[in-house]
Scaffold this active site. Sequence first.
Site, short mmCIF file in Angstrom:
data_model
loop_
_atom_site.label_atom_id
_atom_site.label_comp_id
_atom_site.label_asym_id
_atom_site.label_seq_id
_atom_site.Cartn_x
_atom_site.Cartn_y
_atom_site.Cartn_z
N GLY A 9 0.95 -1.25 0.19
CA GLY A 9 -0.13 0.04 -0.11
C GLY A 9 0.86 1.25 -0.19
N GLY A 12 -0.28 4.89 -1.17
CA GLY A 12 -1.50 5.47 -0.40
C GLY A 12 -1.09 6.93 0.46
N ASP A 35 2.24 -1.81 -4.38
CA ASP A 35 0.83 -1.52 -4.36
C ASP A 35 -0.14 -2.28 -5.59
OD1 ASP A 35 -0.50 1.48 -2.86
OD2 ASP A 35 -1.56 0.38 -4.37
N ASP A 53 -1.06 -7.30 -4.95
CA ASP A 53 -2.56 -7.47 -4.27
C ASP A 53 -2.34 -8.12 -2.84
OD1 ASP A 53 -4.94 -8.09 -3.51
OD2 ASP A 53 -5.48 -9.34 -5.44
N TYR A 143 -15.41 -0.75 9.16
CA TYR A 143 -14.03 -0.56 9.11
C TYR A 143 -13.50 -0.64 10.57
CZ TYR A 143 -9.81 2.58 9.41
OH TYR A 143 -8.37 3.08 9.41
N LYS A 147 -10.95 -3.50 12.14
CA LYS A 147 -9.69 -2.91 12.97
C LYS A 147 -9.58 -3.57 14.57
CE LYS A 147 -7.34 -0.68 9.80
NZ LYS A 147 -6.20 -1.12 9.31
#
Length: 315
Positions: A9, A12, A35, A53, A143, A147
């Site tokens: 990632g 980002g 990413d 991925d 979300y 988490k």
Amino acid sequence: MKKRILIIGASGQIGTELTTFLRKKYGNHKVIASDIKEGDEAFMKAGPFEILDAMDYDAVQDVVIRHEITDVYLMAAMLSATAEKFPMKAWELNMNSLFNILNLARDKKIEKIFWPSSIAVFGLTTPKSDTPQRTVMEPSTVYGISKQTGERWCEYYHKRYGVDVRSIRYPGLISYKTLPGGGTTDYAIDIYYKALKHKKYICFLNAETTLPMMFMDDAINATVGLMEAEDRDIKIRSSYNLAAMSFNPEEIAASIRTHIPDFKITYEPDFRQAIADSWPQSIDDTQARKDWGWEHKVSLDEMTQIMLENLKESN
Ligand code: AKB
């Protein structure tokens, strides 16, 4: 030093700045950015970059082995507002990517993991101000649920398999280098762009919505500080509370007005208001400060100055 880092990632909001910071610290070739999509060309050319991925276990394992990775920073995730639109996709991405990395560490293919949690782990029944490290946690967003579940798994893998996993509950993060995507705290970035361009901003949260926030430089220092802390100093293997400042849209607007006096803010709360209302207003991060010496540097007014100066230059 044998350390070789993989950032998943990396294109980002946090990943971009983390990659640049770690490349400066350890050398470009020791930090492999990855990413699902290509990022900024200059950023990709500065060091090794892999299209990856985070949900594809074989692909992640292949990159880990090929580059002899020791440390992984897993920054790929679907944030709060987008996750409400795509609940199952959010759950799949946020959980499968974490399990892939935890399992690689369990099988001794990597040594150390950073995984970001969020203030979204808290919910309506959590004490809203100075939210303690350990408290009631009943998240009401997809979300937040992902988490909070992730935190439980991190602690489990540490206790059961000895996995060296480290984590921070990030507040809203504010930066000028890369735009965020799909978060509830994103207004606190967009407001600076709109202030410079139009001298007005329509806010999707109401004037009194106080949320914990942090400037990106502080967040990067905290992240790398936690990863470099001695193992014996890490007492929390779920995720550390972390705080810098708290403000509401009216207060950030007032801070902007010290530079742009005729700046105007109006309010049109949308579905993100309910998400923000379920989160704490301020966070008690005593444990992080005590265990591994966390300290923040940047205040709201300092951040406003940095944001406006840098965005003005880049426009
Ligand atoms: C979001 O708004 O979803 C994120 C977060 C607080 O984790 N910035």
